[in-house]
Design a protein around this motif. Structure first.
Motif, PDB file in Angstrom:
ATOM      1  N   MET A  87      24.429  72.465 -10.025  1.00  0.00           N
ATOM      2  CA  MET A  87      25.616  72.172  -9.855  1.00  0.00           C
ATOM      3  C   MET A  87      26.188  72.865  -8.422  1.00  0.00           C
ATOM      4  N   MET A  88      25.662  73.933  -7.839  1.00  0.00           N
ATOM      5  CA  MET A  88      26.045  74.539  -6.671  1.00  0.00           C
ATOM      6  C   MET A  88      25.759  73.463  -5.407  1.00  0.00           C
ATOM      7  N   LEU A  89      24.624  72.531  -5.575  1.00  0.00           N
ATOM      8  CA  LEU A  89      24.426  71.651  -4.547  1.00  0.00           C
ATOM      9  C   LEU A  89      25.456  70.659  -4.651  1.00  0.00           C
ATOM     10  N   GLN A  90      25.869  70.096  -5.802  1.00  0.00           N
ATOM     11  CA  GLN A  90      26.835  69.350  -6.060  1.00  0.00           C
ATOM     12  C   GLN A  90      28.243  69.725  -5.470  1.00  0.00           C
ATOM     13  N   LYS A  91      28.646  70.712  -5.981  1.00  0.00           N
ATOM     14  CA  LYS A  91      29.671  71.410  -5.459  1.00  0.00           C
ATOM     15  C   LYS A  91      29.688  71.586  -3.914  1.00  0.00           C
ATOM     16  N   HIS A  92      28.797  71.922  -3.347  1.00  0.00           N
ATOM     17  CA  HIS A  92      28.925  72.047  -1.810  1.00  0.00           C
ATOM     18  C   HIS A  92      28.686  70.916  -1.240  1.00  0.00           C
ATOM     19  N   GLU A  93      28.326  69.540  -2.269  1.00  0.00           N
ATOM     20  CA  GLU A  93      28.603  68.298  -1.376  1.00  0.00           C
ATOM     21  C   GLU A  93      29.579  67.562  -1.625  1.00  0.00           C
ATOM     22  N   GLY A  94      30.761  68.458  -2.284  1.00  0.00           N
ATOM     23  CA  GLY A  94      31.868  67.999  -2.445  1.00  0.00           C
ATOM     24  C   GLY A  94      32.272  67.023  -3.798  1.00  0.00           C
ATOM     25  N   LEU A  95      30.833  66.821  -4.528  1.00  0.00           N
ATOM     26  CA  LEU A  95      30.941  66.415  -5.846  1.00  0.00           C
ATOM     27  C   LEU A  95      31.585  66.846  -6.726  1.00  0.00           C
ATOM     28  N   ASP A  96      32.132  65.950  -7.683  1.00  0.00           N
ATOM     29  CA  ASP A  96      33.142  66.420  -8.865  1.00  0.00           C
ATOM     30  C   ASP A  96      31.872  67.069 -10.065  1.00  0.00           C
ATOM     31  N   ILE A  97      31.895  68.400 -10.194  1.00  0.00           N
ATOM     32  CA  ILE A  97      30.813  69.045 -11.133  1.00  0.00           C
ATOM     33  C   ILE A  97      31.841  69.075 -12.498  1.00  0.00           C
ATOM     34  N   GLU A  98      32.969  69.047 -12.694  1.00  0.00           N
ATOM     35  CA  GLU A  98      33.642  69.100 -13.771  1.00  0.00           C
ATOM     36  C   GLU A  98      33.317  67.656 -14.830  1.00  0.00           C
ATOM     37  N   ARG A  99      32.992  66.802 -14.167  1.00  0.00           N
ATOM     38  CA  ARG A  99      32.249  65.759 -14.887  1.00  0.00           C
ATOM     39  C   ARG A  99      31.070  65.877 -15.567  1.00  0.00           C
ATOM     40  N   LEU A 100      30.402  66.842 -15.224  1.00  0.00           N
ATOM     41  CA  LEU A 100      28.671  67.266 -15.951  1.00  0.00           C
ATOM     42  C   LEU A 100      29.178  67.521 -17.152  1.00  0.00           C
ATOM     43  N   LYS A 101      30.534  68.235 -17.673  1.00  0.00           N
ATOM     44  CA  LYS A 101      30.638  68.445 -19.106  1.00  0.00           C
ATOM     45  C   LYS A 101      30.463  67.027 -19.856  1.00  0.00           C
ATOM     46  N   GLU A 102      30.668  65.830 -19.311  1.00  0.00           N
ATOM     47  CA  GLU A 102      30.569  64.595 -20.102  1.00  0.00           C
ATOM     48  C   GLU A 102      29.242  63.928 -19.986  1.00  0.00           C
ATOM     49  N   ILE A 103      28.191  64.775 -19.601  1.00  0.00           N
ATOM     50  CA  ILE A 103      27.030  63.790 -19.095  1.00  0.00           C
ATOM     51  C   ILE A 103      26.192  63.414 -20.328  1.00  0.00           C
ATOM     52  N   ASP A 104      26.524  64.168 -21.476  1.00  0.00           N
ATOM     53  CA  ASP A 104      25.796  63.606 -22.739  1.00  0.00           C
ATOM     54  C   ASP A 104      26.312  62.247 -23.021  1.00  0.00           C
ATOM     55  N   ALA A 105      27.497  62.048 -22.869  1.00  0.00           N
ATOM     56  CA  ALA A 105      28.341  60.736 -23.046  1.00  0.00           C
ATOM     57  C   ALA A 105      28.222  59.828 -21.950  1.00  0.00           C
ATOM     58  N   TYR A 106      27.340  60.080 -20.979  1.00  0.00           N
ATOM     59  CA  TYR A 106      27.271  59.122 -19.748  1.00  0.00           C
ATOM     60  C   TYR A 106      27.517  57.778 -19.969  1.00  0.00           C
ATOM     61  N   GLU A 107      26.706  57.104 -20.849  1.00  0.00           N
ATOM     62  CA  GLU A 107      26.836  55.802 -21.212  1.00  0.00           C
ATOM     63  C   GLU A 107      28.260  55.067 -21.480  1.00  0.00           C
ATOM     64  N   THR A 108      29.271  55.862 -21.989  1.00  0.00           N
ATOM     65  CA  THR A 108      30.568  55.275 -22.233  1.00  0.00           C
ATOM     66  C   THR A 108      31.429  55.996 -21.478  1.00  0.00           C
ATOM     67  N   SER A 109      31.292  57.183 -20.770  1.00  0.00           N
ATOM     68  CA  SER A 109      32.363  57.881 -20.156  1.00  0.00           C
ATOM     69  C   SER A 109      32.705  57.244 -18.910  1.00  0.00           C
ATOM     70  N   PRO A 110      34.220  57.076 -18.640  1.00  0.00           N
ATOM     71  CA  PRO A 110      34.509  56.460 -17.664  1.00  0.00           C
ATOM     72  C   PRO A 110      34.249  57.539 -16.239  1.00  0.00           C
ATOM     73  N   ALA A 111      33.726  58.637 -16.454  1.00  0.00           N
ATOM     74  CA  ALA A 111      33.525  59.462 -15.266  1.00  0.00           C
ATOM     75  C   ALA A 111      32.260  59.264 -14.596  1.00  0.00           C
ATOM     76  N   TYR A 112      31.408  58.217 -15.222  1.00  0.00           N
ATOM     77  CA  TYR A 112      30.125  57.816 -14.354  1.00  0.00           C
ATOM     78  C   TYR A 112      30.214  56.217 -13.821  1.00  0.00           C
ATOM     79  N   SER A 113      29.776  55.906 -12.952  1.00  0.00           N
ATOM     80  CA  SER A 113      29.814  54.675 -12.368  1.00  0.00           C
ATOM     81  C   SER A 113      28.295  54.146 -13.082  1.00  0.00           C
ATOM     82  N   ARG A 114      28.418  52.544 -12.751  1.00  0.00           N
ATOM     83  CA  ARG A 114      27.055  51.975 -13.326  1.00  0.00           C
ATOM     84  C   ARG A 114      25.819  52.461 -12.578  1.00  0.00           C
TER      85      ARG A 114
END
Length: 199
Positions: A87-114
């Motif tokens: 999470m720290m690495l992603q935060k330092h890269e400017g990536l959105d770490i809030e969407r990690l809360k939805e990772i278990d629903a990655y197949e349907t979550s709009p937070a993730y690209s194809r």
């Protein structure tokens, strides 16, 4: 505290002190897994060289795709240290770490690209016991990322499997990378000089 305690500064030889200094300069403090692996000098040096080389070589995939796949492995294997550090690495890269809360629903979550969904699903398949990757899945990944990209993705997923399983077995736990200041990492108690850069 890990099952194998980290090497404190007072026990570190000159080379290890240099590595601790480099880690502190780069991350703000010395990560605990580094101090634990330092109990085996030759594996410590091999690991340090390998981590740096793998980081430098892994430039084919988009960073968000690679980091999400690695994070997913850590999450699935239950390595709290790896999750926090990822999470720290992603935060330092400017990536959105809030969407990690939805990772278990990655197949349907709009937070993730194809491409991200493909990488997360592949991380799950490769990390399963036994691995579940299929010919069809690999073909789809090659179409998306190219052969070099799939090799890089597979390698990084395998590397994170090694890290997560090693750190979990040694009971190296979350050190608070993403709580408050991202780089306030504890080090062995008798090493106050190696605490976070602003202390």
């Amino acid at each position: 505290m890990p099952r194998i305690p980290g090497v404190p500064t007072k026990e570190a030889g000159p080379l290890l002190r240099v590595v601790y200094w480099f880690a502190k300069r780069r991350l703000g403090a010395v990560p605990e897994p580094l101090t634990v692996i330092a109990r085996h000098r030759k594996l410590f040096m091999a690991s340090a060289r390998h981590e740096l080389a793998a980081e430098r070589a892994s430039k084919v995939l988009p960073r968000n795709v690679r980091e999400l796949a690695v994070y997913r492995v850590a999450q699935q294997l239950g390595c709290s240290w790896c999750v926090d550090f990822g999470m720290m690495l992603q935060k330092h890269e400017g990536l959105d770490i809030e969407r990690l809360k939805e990772i278990d629903a990655y197949e349907t979550s709009p937070a993730y690209s194809r491409p991200e969904r493909l990488a997360i699903a592949y991380a799950d398949a490769v990390s399963a016991t036994p691995p579940r990757a299929t010919d069809e899945q690999l073909a789809e990944l090659v179409r998306e990322f190219g052969q070099a990209g799939v090799v890089e993705l597979t390698y990084q997923i395998g590397l994170e499997n090694m890290r997560a399983r090693t750190y979990s077995a040694l009971d190296v736990r979350d050190q608070g990378f993403t709580s408050g200041d991202a780089c306030r990492i504890p080090v062995p108690a008798d090493a106050p000089a190696l605490r976070s850069a602003d202390e």
